[in-house]
Design a protein around this motif. Structure first.
Motif, PDB file in Angstrom:
ATOM      1  N   PRO A 148       0.810  -1.218   0.000  1.00 27.60           N
ATOM      2  CA  PRO A 148       0.000   0.000   0.000  1.00 27.60           C
ATOM      3  C   PRO A 148       0.844   1.268   0.000  1.00 27.60           C
ATOM      4  N   CYS A 149       0.243   2.353  -0.491  1.00 24.99           N
ATOM      5  CA  CYS A 149       0.915   3.647  -0.429  1.00 24.99           C
ATOM      6  C   CYS A 149       1.252   3.903   1.031  1.00 24.99           C
ATOM      7  N   SER A 150       0.213   3.804   1.884  1.00 28.78           N
ATOM      8  CA  SER A 150       0.500   3.998   3.308  1.00 28.78           C
ATOM      9  C   SER A 150      -0.111   2.867   4.133  1.00 28.78           C
ATOM     10  N   LEU A 155       8.063  -5.921   0.444  1.00 31.80           N
ATOM     11  CA  LEU A 155       6.815  -5.264   0.857  1.00 31.80           C
ATOM     12  C   LEU A 155       7.061  -3.765   1.042  1.00 31.80           C
ATOM     13  N   ARG A 156       6.271  -2.945   0.340  1.00 32.56           N
ATOM     14  CA  ARG A 156       6.382  -1.500   0.538  1.00 32.56           C
ATOM     15  C   ARG A 156       5.229  -1.015   1.425  1.00 32.56           C
ATOM     16  N   GLY A 157       5.430   0.133   2.067  1.00 30.85           N
ATOM     17  CA  GLY A 157       4.360   0.713   2.872  1.00 30.85           C
ATOM     18  C   GLY A 157       4.881   1.976   3.531  1.00 30.85           C
ATOM     19  N   PHE A 165       5.527   7.307   7.253  1.00 27.60           N
ATOM     20  CA  PHE A 165       5.634   8.774   7.280  1.00 27.60           C
ATOM     21  C   PHE A 165       5.364   9.242   5.853  1.00 27.60           C
ATOM     22  N   LYS A 166       4.273   9.958   5.647  1.00 32.04           N
ATOM     23  CA  LYS A 166       3.875  10.327   4.294  1.00 32.04           C
ATOM     24  C   LYS A 166       4.133  11.800   3.981  1.00 32.04           C
ATOM     25  N   PRO A 167       4.844  12.080   2.902  1.00 35.86           N
ATOM     26  CA  PRO A 167       5.037  13.479   2.497  1.00 35.86           C
ATOM     27  C   PRO A 167       3.827  13.936   1.688  1.00 35.86           C
ATOM     28  N   SER A 191       3.427   3.604 -10.506  1.00 37.31           N
ATOM     29  CA  SER A 191       2.240   4.087  -9.793  1.00 37.31           C
ATOM     30  C   SER A 191       2.291   5.604  -9.657  1.00 37.31           C
ATOM     31  N   HIS A 192       3.379   6.130  -9.044  1.00 40.23           N
ATOM     32  CA  HIS A 192       3.517   7.585  -8.944  1.00 40.23           C
ATOM     33  C   HIS A 192       3.868   8.189 -10.304  1.00 40.23           C
ATOM     34  N   GLY A 193       4.485   7.391 -11.147  1.00 38.92           N
ATOM     35  CA  GLY A 193       4.905   7.868 -12.466  1.00 38.92           C
ATOM     36  C   GLY A 193       3.740   8.243 -13.365  1.00 38.92           C
ATOM     37  N   ILE A 250       5.385  -0.937  -6.828  1.00 37.34           N
ATOM     38  CA  ILE A 250       3.987  -0.793  -7.260  1.00 37.34           C
ATOM     39  C   ILE A 250       3.054  -0.695  -6.058  1.00 37.34           C
ATOM     40  N   GLU A 251       2.096   0.235  -6.149  1.00 33.23           N
ATOM     41  CA  GLU A 251       1.133   0.369  -5.051  1.00 33.23           C
ATOM     42  C   GLU A 251      -0.047  -0.589  -5.230  1.00 33.23           C
ATOM     43  N   VAL A 252      -0.317  -1.352  -4.183  1.00 28.65           N
ATOM     44  CA  VAL A 252      -1.423  -2.315  -4.175  1.00 28.65           C
ATOM     45  C   VAL A 252      -2.245  -2.041  -2.911  1.00 28.65           C
ATOM     46  N   CYS A 282      -4.740   7.159   0.875  1.00 25.74           N
ATOM     47  CA  CYS A 282      -3.739   7.860   0.071  1.00 25.74           C
ATOM     48  C   CYS A 282      -3.545   7.132  -1.258  1.00 25.74           C
ATOM     49  N   ASP A 283      -3.577   7.856  -2.363  1.00 23.65           N
ATOM     50  CA  ASP A 283      -3.248   7.308  -3.693  1.00 23.65           C
ATOM     51  C   ASP A 283      -4.077   6.105  -4.150  1.00 23.65           C
ATOM     52  N   GLY A 284      -5.373   6.103  -3.807  1.00 26.77           N
ATOM     53  CA  GLY A 284      -6.241   5.009  -4.255  1.00 26.77           C
ATOM     54  C   GLY A 284      -6.350   4.908  -5.773  1.00 26.77           C
ATOM     55  N   GLN A 285      -6.380   6.055  -6.437  1.00 19.82           N
ATOM     56  CA  GLN A 285      -6.582   6.072  -7.893  1.00 19.82           C
ATOM     57  C   GLN A 285      -5.445   5.416  -8.677  1.00 19.82           C
ATOM     58  N   GLN A 286      -4.292   5.287  -8.043  1.00 11.82           N
ATOM     59  CA  GLN A 286      -3.161   4.660  -8.742  1.00 11.82           C
ATOM     60  C   GLN A 286      -2.827   3.277  -8.171  1.00 11.82           C
ATOM     61  N   SER A 287      -3.667   2.818  -7.237  1.00 14.64           N
ATOM     62  CA  SER A 287      -3.378   1.527  -6.591  1.00 14.64           C
ATOM     63  C   SER A 287      -4.092   0.385  -7.305  1.00 14.64           C
TER      64      SER A 287
END
Ligand code: PEP
Ligand code: MN
Length: 337
Positions: A101-103, A125-127, A130-132, A271-273, A297-299, A308-313
């Motif tokens: 997930p993004c966060s 695993l990404r996650g 601390f979110k900017p 995803s952010h790209g 990749i955001e899942v 956060c960032d649902g549209q790209q997940s």
């Protein structure tokens, strides 16, 4: 480095400049053309600011010949660097997919996404804990609690974890708990942070700044490497252009450039790209075809309700399908995934 002199420069002016240049500790060779005189500088020019010669009126311009990055440069390190994070190698023949997930939103959420990603073949695993965020009113992440949840999910699924650090305050914590420390796009030129990260022995995923050139990205990597930490993974995550259809413009042309100029592994973040979930698959395929060593990749288990960032997940189901098509592209490229 070469200093090109203005036509008609007198011998005494050339001698003055020559003396000034030699004082910086380099050798000077004079090249005499019909109308133009050039002073060629050899030796360690990495500490010389080419602009410093502009104060001499006889200088037309100064041209850099060698790249200012040394440790990140493939010229002095021809073999690919392979970085180990837990049991995963990044930069070898195997393409590494980092997903999550993004966060981090809750223990149950990150664990369920981690299990799904692992089942589909993700290696890391990404996650974000601390979110900017662009808005101070938006969800800022769960902080240290989120980091703890990510750590538990990583341990339970046997996956190394990657998470973003935003300030030097938590370096010890990240060094202890995280397998790969992410430096986000907005912090690519936070030189205080980069310098602190250069003193630890942990892989760093360095994301390209929103408007950073290749040289600026490699110089940011150089900051980390200069202090002794040579475990840097470069990440293309899209740059800001005039285009507004996509969130950013994913600059895949930078992948072969970075692979040519540097020995460091290169990862792409589609995803952010792009900012659009349905573009993640085509851009991931293209990234592998371009020579990327990995993807991030955001899942999300429930993208419409993501903090956060649902549209790209991607949903876990779409991610699973994506992994299937990436295996085919990897095979064509002679790589494993
Ligand atoms: C992220 O990976 O969650 C992130 C914020 O990325 P970037 O720094 O590339 O915007
Ligand atoms: Mn995100």
């Amino acid at each position: 480095m070469m200093i090109i002199l203005r036509p008609g420069t007198t011998e005494d002016k050339i001698a003055q400049l020559d003396e000034f240049v030699r004082k910086t500790g380099v050798e000077v060779q004079r090249i005499q053309g019909q109308d133009t005189t050039i002073l060629g500088l050899s030796g360690d020019t990495s500490r010389i600011d080419p602009g410093m010669f502009d104060i001499f009126e006889c200088v037309e311009r100064t041209v850099k010949v060698a790249e200012p990055y040394k440790k990140a440069n493939r010229k002095y390190h021809p073999q690919n660097t392979v970085i180990k994070a837990g049991n995963v190698e990044i930069g070898g023949n195997k393409i590494v997919v980092m997903a999550g997930p993004c966060s981090v939103e809750s223990e149950a959420q990150v664990l369920s996404v981690a299990r799904d990603c692992k089942r589909s073949g993700a290696a890391v695993l990404r996650g974000g804990a601390f979110k900017p965020r662009s808005s101070p009113y938006a969800f800022q992440g769960l902080g240290l609690d989120g980091l703890e949840m990510l750590k538990v999910a990583g341990r339970k699924t046997g996956m190394p974890i990657v998470s973003e650090i935003m300030s030097t305050e938590y370096i010890e914590q990240f060094e202890r708990d995280v397998d790969i420390i992410q430096v986000g796009a907005r912090n690519m030129q936070n030189f205080v942070l980069l310098r602190e990260l250069s003193h630890i022995h942990k892989p760093i995923l360095l994301k390209r700044g929103l408007a950073a050139t290749v040289e600026e990205l490699l110089m940011a990597a150089e900051y980390i490497m200069a202090g002794g930490n040579d475990q840097v993974i470069l990440c293309e995550r899209g740059i800001r252009t005039f285009e507004t259809y996509t969130r950013n413009t994913l600059d895949l042309s930078v992948v072969p450039v970075l692979k040519r100029q540097s020995h460091l592994p290169v990862v792409v973040d589609p995803s952010h790209g792009t900012g659009l979930w349905w573009m993640v698959e085509p851009m991931s395929k293209a990234a592998i075809a371009a020579g990327a060593d990995g993807l991030i990749i955001e899942v999300h288990n429930d993208p419409p309700h993501a903090k956060c960032d649902g549209q790209q997940s991607l949903t876990p189901m779409v991610f699973d399908k994506l992994m299937g098509s990436l295996r085919m592209i990897a095979q064509v490229e002679g790589r494993d995934i």
